[in-house]
Design a protein around this motif. Structure first.
Motif, PDB file in Angstrom:
ATOM      1  N   GLY A 205      10.923 -38.534  12.731  1.00 55.34           N
ATOM      2  CA  GLY A 205      10.992 -39.923  13.192  1.00 55.34           C
ATOM      3  C   GLY A 205      10.254 -40.137  14.497  1.00 55.34           C
ATOM      4  O   GLY A 205       9.679 -41.215  14.721  1.00 55.34           O
ATOM      5  N   ASN A 206      10.245 -39.124  15.368  1.00 53.68           N
ATOM      6  CA  ASN A 206       9.487 -39.238  16.615  1.00 53.68           C
ATOM      7  C   ASN A 206       7.994 -39.293  16.352  1.00 53.68           C
ATOM      8  O   ASN A 206       7.257 -40.022  17.029  1.00 53.68           O
ATOM      9  CB  ASN A 206       9.799 -38.060  17.542  1.00 53.68           C
ATOM     10  N   LEU A 207       7.540 -38.522  15.366  1.00 53.67           N
ATOM     11  CA  LEU A 207       6.118 -38.567  15.002  1.00 53.67           C
ATOM     12  C   LEU A 207       5.756 -39.948  14.475  1.00 53.67           C
ATOM     13  O   LEU A 207       4.717 -40.518  14.833  1.00 53.67           O
ATOM     14  CB  LEU A 207       5.801 -37.506  13.959  1.00 53.67           C
ATOM     15  N   ILE A 208       6.626 -40.506  13.625  1.00 54.10           N
ATOM     16  CA  ILE A 208       6.363 -41.826  13.035  1.00 54.10           C
ATOM     17  C   ILE A 208       6.319 -42.897  14.119  1.00 54.10           C
ATOM     18  O   ILE A 208       5.405 -43.733  14.148  1.00 54.10           O
ATOM     19  CB  ILE A 208       7.440 -42.150  11.978  1.00 54.10           C
ATOM     20  N   ASP A 209       7.304 -42.900  15.016  1.00 49.59           N
ATOM     21  CA  ASP A 209       7.357 -43.924  16.065  1.00 49.59           C
ATOM     22  C   ASP A 209       6.167 -43.816  17.012  1.00 49.59           C
ATOM     23  O   ASP A 209       5.590 -44.835  17.426  1.00 49.59           O
ATOM     24  CB  ASP A 209       8.656 -43.800  16.860  1.00 49.59           C
ATOM     25  N   THR A 210       5.798 -42.595  17.374  1.00 47.30           N
ATOM     26  CA  THR A 210       4.701 -42.401  18.324  1.00 47.30           C
ATOM     27  C   THR A 210       3.369 -42.806  17.707  1.00 47.30           C
ATOM     28  O   THR A 210       2.532 -43.440  18.363  1.00 47.30           O
ATOM     29  CB  THR A 210       4.652 -40.938  18.795  1.00 47.30           C
ATOM     30  N   CYS A 211       3.180 -42.471  16.450  1.00 42.04           N
ATOM     31  CA  CYS A 211       1.949 -42.873  15.771  1.00 42.04           C
ATOM     32  C   CYS A 211       1.887 -44.387  15.599  1.00 42.04           C
ATOM     33  O   CYS A 211       0.804 -44.990  15.683  1.00 42.04           O
ATOM     34  CB  CYS A 211       1.834 -42.173  14.424  1.00 42.04           C
ATOM     35  N   ALA A 212       3.036 -45.014  15.367  1.00 43.45           N
ATOM     36  CA  ALA A 212       3.060 -46.478  15.218  1.00 43.45           C
ATOM     37  C   ALA A 212       2.564 -47.158  16.485  1.00 43.45           C
ATOM     38  O   ALA A 212       1.940 -48.226  16.422  1.00 43.45           O
ATOM     39  CB  ALA A 212       4.470 -46.945  14.879  1.00 43.45           C
TER      40      ALA A 212
ATOM     41  N   LEU B 170      14.592 -33.212  23.562  1.00 38.01           N
ATOM     42  CA  LEU B 170      13.580 -32.405  24.232  1.00 38.01           C
ATOM     43  C   LEU B 170      13.697 -32.615  25.741  1.00 38.01           C
ATOM     44  O   LEU B 170      14.026 -33.719  26.198  1.00 38.01           O
ATOM     45  CB  LEU B 170      12.170 -32.793  23.773  1.00 38.01           C
ATOM     46  N   PRO B 171      13.425 -31.598  26.523  1.00 29.79           N
ATOM     47  CA  PRO B 171      13.529 -31.758  27.978  1.00 29.79           C
ATOM     48  C   PRO B 171      12.388 -32.581  28.548  1.00 29.79           C
ATOM     49  O   PRO B 171      11.298 -32.638  27.960  1.00 29.79           O
ATOM     50  CB  PRO B 171      13.469 -30.315  28.489  1.00 29.79           C
ATOM     51  N   GLU B 172      12.648 -33.203  29.687  1.00 29.67           N
ATOM     52  CA  GLU B 172      11.587 -33.960  30.358  1.00 29.67           C
ATOM     53  C   GLU B 172      10.467 -33.028  30.799  1.00 29.67           C
ATOM     54  O   GLU B 172       9.292 -33.404  30.794  1.00 29.67           O
ATOM     55  CB  GLU B 172      12.167 -34.711  31.557  1.00 29.67           C
ATOM     56  N   ALA B 173      10.830 -31.833  31.211  1.00 27.40           N
ATOM     57  CA  ALA B 173       9.836 -30.861  31.686  1.00 27.40           C
ATOM     58  C   ALA B 173      10.244 -29.470  31.222  1.00 27.40           C
ATOM     59  O   ALA B 173      11.405 -29.211  30.887  1.00 27.40           O
ATOM     60  CB  ALA B 173       9.724 -30.905  33.203  1.00 27.40           C
ATOM     61  N   SER B 174       9.283 -28.588  31.177  1.00 23.61           N
ATOM     62  CA  SER B 174       9.525 -27.175  30.868  1.00 23.61           C
ATOM     63  C   SER B 174       8.611 -26.355  31.776  1.00 23.61           C
ATOM     64  O   SER B 174       7.750 -26.895  32.484  1.00 23.61           O
ATOM     65  CB  SER B 174       9.214 -26.886  29.396  1.00 23.61           C
ATOM     66  N   GLU B 175       8.779 -25.064  31.728  1.00 27.62           N
ATOM     67  CA  GLU B 175       7.895 -24.212  32.530  1.00 27.62           C
ATOM     68  C   GLU B 175       6.433 -24.451  32.171  1.00 27.62           C
ATOM     69  O   GLU B 175       5.561 -24.511  33.043  1.00 27.62           O
ATOM     70  CB  GLU B 175       8.258 -22.744  32.305  1.00 27.62           C
ATOM     71  N   ALA B 176       6.171 -24.633  30.877  1.00 33.39           N
ATOM     72  CA  ALA B 176       4.791 -24.844  30.422  1.00 33.39           C
ATOM     73  C   ALA B 176       4.242 -26.181  30.903  1.00 33.39           C
ATOM     74  O   ALA B 176       3.084 -26.267  31.348  1.00 33.39           O
ATOM     75  CB  ALA B 176       4.716 -24.761  28.903  1.00 33.39           C
TER      76      ALA B 176
ATOM     77  N   PHE C 116      12.665 -38.124  22.237  1.00 34.06           N
ATOM     78  CA  PHE C 116      12.279 -37.035  21.337  1.00 34.06           C
ATOM     79  C   PHE C 116      13.444 -36.061  21.163  1.00 34.06           C
ATOM     80  O   PHE C 116      14.064 -35.653  22.149  1.00 34.06           O
ATOM     81  CB  PHE C 116      11.054 -36.289  21.877  1.00 34.06           C
ATOM     82  N   VAL C 117      13.720 -35.699  19.907  1.00 38.58           N
ATOM     83  CA  VAL C 117      14.878 -34.843  19.634  1.00 38.58           C
ATOM     84  C   VAL C 117      14.527 -33.724  18.668  1.00 38.58           C
ATOM     85  O   VAL C 117      13.584 -33.812  17.870  1.00 38.58           O
ATOM     86  CB  VAL C 117      16.059 -35.657  19.060  1.00 38.58           C
ATOM     87  N   THR C 118      15.316 -32.665  18.741  1.00 37.22           N
ATOM     88  CA  THR C 118      15.322 -31.586  17.758  1.00 37.22           C
ATOM     89  C   THR C 118      16.715 -31.561  17.137  1.00 37.22           C
ATOM     90  O   THR C 118      17.591 -32.346  17.500  1.00 37.22           O
ATOM     91  CB  THR C 118      15.037 -30.229  18.424  1.00 37.22           C
TER      92      THR C 118
END
Length: 297
Positions: free
Chosen positions: A49-56, A279-285, A272-274
């Motif tokens: 669903g996050n992919l769909i919303d972001t692409c929209a 999903l976190p706002e930030a990560s080490e990467a 964004f969810v799993t």
């Protein structure tokens, strides 16, 4: 008369639409960009669903997204899993390796020139040579190519020779001009500068984007810059024309990415969810990416 809130959204929407019309997006390629920019540095899995919303948000329909995801699954780049009524997709191991290489190219320090020759030895040299040319190599003969990027990982049989410039460095520009179509790559960089320079002007004029708009803008920025850089032979400075626009394009990319990231990453954390949660706002990467871009400015 429209309020202050309406005008920035209208200006941004018109600009992004113009950028996309000039350089259209393909669903599969844009989904790859979402994974590379947002999902992979946060674990590699996300709700469909996050992919769909972001692409929209950039004009790509749900039907095109679902078709593209199916093709990515068939190609072995992502794999799906279900949790209740929701589907989640994660990157497959080979794709993770490719994404890490692309991330180093976009966010890492400048590459050191690694001159080498590739002598193809397989039974289908034409197809293999075309793949090398798409990766920035120059054809010297039916089976022989030269490149300056880091040594490639080849799927076809070949003999690789490492090379170094021991004399005549002043003639590298003439050598490059003879074997690469640098004007084509320079035009691609100038087109990027023209399109996204307008976005820099918009942000510099005090326009504030909503979090979702910031993510959409950053994804389009990454998507289009990645396409330009992937095709660039990335020759050392001594081999490039004096007016080479690649450095200016890189500075513009770094600046816009840093400007857009605070609100873009906030949107990721909010939406964004799993299967295990947000999903976190930030990560080490992601923090390392931002640090490398700041250091490069």
């Amino acid at each position: 008369m429209p309020g202050e809130k309406d005008r920035p959204e209208s200006a941004f929407g018109a600009l992004i639409k113009a950028i996309i019309e000039e350089s259209p997006l393909k669903a599969a390629g844009f989904i790859v960009t979402i994974y590379g920019d947002v999902v992979e540095p946060r674990g590699g899995v996300v709700w469909t669903g996050n992919l769909i919303d972001t692409c929209a948000d950039v004009g790509i329909s749900e039907t095109l997204v679902r078709t593209a995801v199916s093709r990515l699954v068939a190609a072995g780049q992502v794999s799906g899993e279900r949790e209740g009524r929701r589907s989640f997709y994660r990157l497959a191991a080979p794709a993770r390796t490719e994404f890490a290489a692309a991330a180093r190219m976009l966010f890492g320090p400048p590459e050191v020139a690694d001159w080498h020759f590739v002598q193809l030895t397989g039974s289908a040299p034409d197809e293999a040579m075309q793949a090398l040319e798409r990766a920035g190599h120059a054809r010297l003969g039916p089976r022989l190519a030269v490149g300056a990027r880091p040594m490639p990982s080849l799927k076809q049989p070949a003999v690789l020779f490492r090379a170094e410039v021991v004399s005549g460095e002043g003639d590298l520009g003439a050598f490059a001009a003879d074997h690469w179509n640098l004007a084509q790559h320079a035009d691609a960089y100038r087109g990027f500068i023209r399109r996204f320079g307008r976005l820099a002007d918009l942000l510099g004029g005090g326009v504030r984007l909503a979090a979702a708009e910031s993510l959409a803008a950053r994804l389009v920025l990454v998507h289009q810059f990645r396409l330009v850089v992937l095709r660039d032979p990335r020759l050392p400075q001594a081999a490039l024309p004096a007016d080479w626009p690649g450095d200016e394009a890189r500075r513009l990319f770094n600046d816009l990415y840093l400007r857009l990231s605070p609100e873009a990453d906030l949107h990721v954390a909010r939406h964004f969810v799993t299967a295990d949660g947000a999903l976190p706002e930030a990560s080490e990467a992601t923090l390392r990416r931002l640090s490398l871009l700041r250091d490069a400015i």
